[in-house]
Design an enzyme around this catalytic site. Structure first.
Site, PDB file in Angstrom:
ATOM      1  N   CYS A 298      17.996 -10.938-100.174  1.00 47.94           N
ATOM      2  CA  CYS A 298      19.207 -11.586 -99.631  1.00 47.94           C
ATOM      3  C   CYS A 298      19.523 -12.926-100.294  1.00 47.94           C
ATOM      4  CB  CYS A 298      19.113 -11.740 -98.128  1.00 47.94           C
ATOM      5  SG  CYS A 298      17.627 -11.121 -97.393  1.00 47.94           S
ATOM      6  N   ARG A 327       5.066  -8.475-101.916  1.00 47.83           N
ATOM      7  CA  ARG A 327       4.431  -9.265-100.864  1.00 47.83           C
ATOM      8  C   ARG A 327       2.927  -9.128-100.981  1.00 47.83           C
ATOM      9  NH1 ARG A 327       8.695  -7.716 -95.998  1.00 47.83           N
ATOM     10  NH2 ARG A 327      10.497  -8.491 -97.142  1.00 47.83           N
ATOM     11  N   ASP A 347      18.232  -1.857-100.380  1.00 48.86           N
ATOM     12  CA  ASP A 347      18.765  -2.988 -99.645  1.00 48.86           C
ATOM     13  C   ASP A 347      20.290  -3.070 -99.739  1.00 48.86           C
ATOM     14  OD1 ASP A 347      18.366  -5.095 -98.005  1.00 48.86           O
ATOM     15  OD2 ASP A 347      17.438  -6.406 -99.492  1.00 48.86           O
ATOM     16  N   HIS A 349      23.648  -5.893 -98.294  1.00 47.74           N
ATOM     17  CA  HIS A 349      24.096  -7.031 -97.487  1.00 47.74           C
ATOM     18  C   HIS A 349      25.603  -7.028 -97.363  1.00 47.74           C
ATOM     19  CE1 HIS A 349      20.057  -8.384 -98.828  1.00 47.74           C
ATOM     20  NE2 HIS A 349      19.993  -8.632 -97.547  1.00 47.74           N
ATOM     21  N   HIS A 479      22.115  -7.587 -92.840  1.00 44.61           N
ATOM     22  CA  HIS A 479      21.137  -6.878 -93.671  1.00 44.61           C
ATOM     23  C   HIS A 479      21.162  -5.420 -93.223  1.00 44.61           C
ATOM     24  CE1 HIS A 479      19.132 -10.838 -94.481  1.00 44.61           C
ATOM     25  NE2 HIS A 479      19.540 -11.078 -93.266  1.00 44.61           N
TER      26      HIS A 479
HETATM   27 ZN    ZN Z   1      18.286  -9.006 -96.454  1.00 43.38          ZN
END
Ligand code: ZN
Ligand code: ZN
Length: 615
Positions: A298, A327, A347, A349, A479
């Site tokens: 994001c 991560r 993903d 947005h 999101h």
């Molecule tokens: Zn996001």
């Protein structure tokens, strides 16, 4: 008593019954805690010089059944705390004694040193009193606040499952105890159903199937939690992503692309630098600058949005981007594809005005339904809202929260015709959300997609649009992952389908088997392969010297949807009788097809992503 409470009391009573049995078999056994857990119960025990193994389960179960057959009533009583300590001492139960001493020290109202499990073992219903609750069945007495079933005969069906080491109170400096687990249900049928599900889950374990079907591998040199995708596994990933992108493009999403690293400044501005902390993979450049591997996308996307002035007329702006995030999960928590360090997110947005939340959430919901629908997975929505008693924990105007939460609630009612569970206090500090839970073929629920509103990043990155009055207006970010993490989604999908992927997704859609190496037969096999491949199908010819039976078996093991056997008959008639994978319903009204017909049929099924599997 509600059904759920009844089951809880049964399971809790079984923990007592197991402790009764164990202390009968091994009178020197010291008891820890024995709470109810998902599907059953456990008890932590410490028996000097004895290690319980699965071989002991029969013996323990038998002793439990004797207690059950006696129908001993569960009798409640209480003692002042000092008397309770004396009792524990006399009973030679040092762990219970320790808990009681802690309870006394911590006070009866705030037992802050005690975990909920420990509290659950004995704290009285009236936490303000100085007494401790006990339950007795036969000769066995335990610290307990209940509730229990009336007597030991009313506990349904159970089975001991496993035993594992567990440090006393979860602290590795403490002695190690043995945690004996059991599962329990109201009826024998429910128990058997559960055991069958576990059996089936073991067979479907995605790590096992991933290896058998050659979908992904791990390498010690690359490292834990970093899956490597084989050609077959990559097909799965590509096809799933293509599907998501097709759906997204119908709803006005535009693909964007971003680098996998960034200056740490980006995360300092977004606030993630503090939030992610140890989970961030950090990089130092040769010039001494600090960079990080992105743990999310994001913040990068905000920089595309804010790169030019936006009018309210341009909104919503919708970006989609399937890309990896990184991560640094602790190695002990990594396992198969369920938890990895390189996570591929599908993903997206949405940058929109608060008045557009509803229409945008509806679009995402539609994508979620279509996506999971194709896999035959039912989805259920859950809401996560702020805790109105602690408004200081959340960012953004209270009015904004209230409006947004009402919008999401309305939406759920509109879509499902009913209210849903609201997780009060479960919202992130930056906005409320809708979570989607998908049910797999074994009845297990997995948290998959989300519609997460974000009031924080627009604030942090000063994201605005110019409104009708020509003034800057703060916008909202949504999101909107659909599969979520491709790794985790694939772990779910592999277990949901047991590797029998729908036709459009199968890494190998058609296998052509030759009955012998005769030139004409080999040529026919190759002609079909070429025709099918030119149409975009994934085909493999098995022209080995193995017997036809063995080749068919190999195709079944590889879970190929369609297998064609090419022999003299096929050669002379020019028609095919495709063999279908067992879970697939009939290909067509005709069982015999000319090979162009066959290729077209499979091609149509692939394009329409039809789900013909009856899993
Ligand atoms: Zn996001
Ligand atoms: Zn109890």
């Amino acid at each position: 008593m509600a059904e759920q409470d009844k089951l809880h009391a049964m399971r809790h009573s079984l923990a007592h019954i197991m402790a009764t049995a164990i202390t009968t078999l091994w009178p020197e056994a010291k008891l820890g805690v024995g709470p109810v857990v998902e599907n059953g119960f456990y008890y932590d025990v410490d028996i000097p010089n004895v290690t319980i193994s699965e071989d002991d389960f029969k013996k323990i179960e038998l002793a439990m059944k004797q207690v059950i057959n006696k129908k001993q009533p569960f009798e409640q009583s209480s003692k002042p705390i000092d008397e309770a300590i004396t009792w524990a001492k006399a009973a030679n139960q040092p762990y219970k004694e320790e808990l009681l001493n802690d309870l006394k020290r911590a006070g009866t109202t705030v037992a802050k040193d005690l975990s909920p499990e420990e509290m659950g073992t004995f704290a009285g219903e009236d936490s303000k009193s100085d007494t401790v609750g006990f339950y007795t069945n036969g000769d066995f007495t335990d610290l307990c606040r209940g509730p229990h079933v009336e007597d030991t005969g009313k506990v349904g069906a159970f089975k001991l499952m496993r035993v594992a080491g567990a440090y006393w109170r979860g602290n590795e400096k403490n002695p190690q105890m043995q945690r004996v687990y059991g599962v329990a249900f109201e009826t024998k049928e429910q128990l058997n159903e559960h055991l069958h599900m576990l059996e089936e889950a073991k067979k479907r374990d995605h790590r096992k199937i991933g290896k058998e079907m050659d979908l992904f591998v791990f390498s010690d040199l690359v490292g834990q939690g970093l899956p490597l995708w084989t050609p077959r596994g990559t097909i799965l990933r590509t096809e799933i992503d293509r599907f998501v992108q097709e759906l997204r493009s119908e709803y006005g999403y535009q693909p964007v692309e971003i680098p996998h690293i960034t200056k740490k400044d980006l995360y300092e501005t977004s606030g993630h630098w503090d939030k992610f902390g140890d989970e961030l993979f950090q990089i130092k450049t040769r010039e001494g600058h600090e960079f990080v591997m992105k743990p999310m996308n994001c913040p990068h996307h905000t920089q595309i949005y804010t790169s030019q002035p936006r009018s309210y007329r341009d909104l919503p702006v919708r970006y989609s981007n399937t890309t990896m995030v990184y991560r640094d999960e602790q190695s002990g928590e990594l396992g198969g594809l369920s938890r990895v360090r390189s996570i591929t997110q599908d993903d997206a947005h949405v940058f929109c005005r608060s008045s557009q939340i509803k229409q945008e959430a509806l679009k995402i919901w539609a994508i979620v339904e279509r996506f999971y629908g194709v896999f035959g997975m039912e989805v259920r929505a859950e809401l996560s809202f702020m805790d109105p008693d602690e408004p200081e924990k959340y960012l953004g105007e209270p009015q904004l929260w209230e409006d947004a939460q009402n919008t999401l609630k309305e939406l759920v009612i509109e879509k499902t015709g009913e209210e849903t569970t609201i997780g009060v206090g479960e919202a992130a500090f930056y906005g409320p959300k809708i979570d989607f839970m998908a049910k797999d073929a074994l009845g297990r629920e997995h948290q998959v997609a989300t519609i997460q509103l974000d009031f924080n990043q627009p604030e942090r990155f000063d994201l605005t649009c110019t409104n009708e009055e020509g003034n800057p207006e703060r916008i909202i970010m949504i999101h909107a992952a659909i599969a979520g993490s491709l790794e985790r989604f694939l772990s779910v999908l592999i277990e949901h389908t047991a590797g029998k992927f729908p036709i459009w997704l199968s890494p190998e859609q058609v296998r052509i088997i030759t009955v012998n190496q005769e030139e004409m037969i080999v040529r026919m096999a190759d002609d079909i392969r070429q025709l099918a491949e030119n149409s975009g199908l994934r085909v493999h010819v098995d022209n080995t010297h193995e017997s036809v039976g063995k080749k068919i078996r190999a195709s079944e093991v590889a879970k190929v949807p369609y297998t064609l056997v090419i022999g003299e008959k096929e050669l002379s008639d020019g028609v095919l009788s495709p063999r279908l994978r067992k879970d697939i319903s009939v290909i067509d009204a005709q069982s015999e097809l000319h090979y162009e017909q066959f290729v077209n049929t499979v091609l149509n099924e692939t394009k329409s992503r039809v789900n013909k599997s009856s899993l």
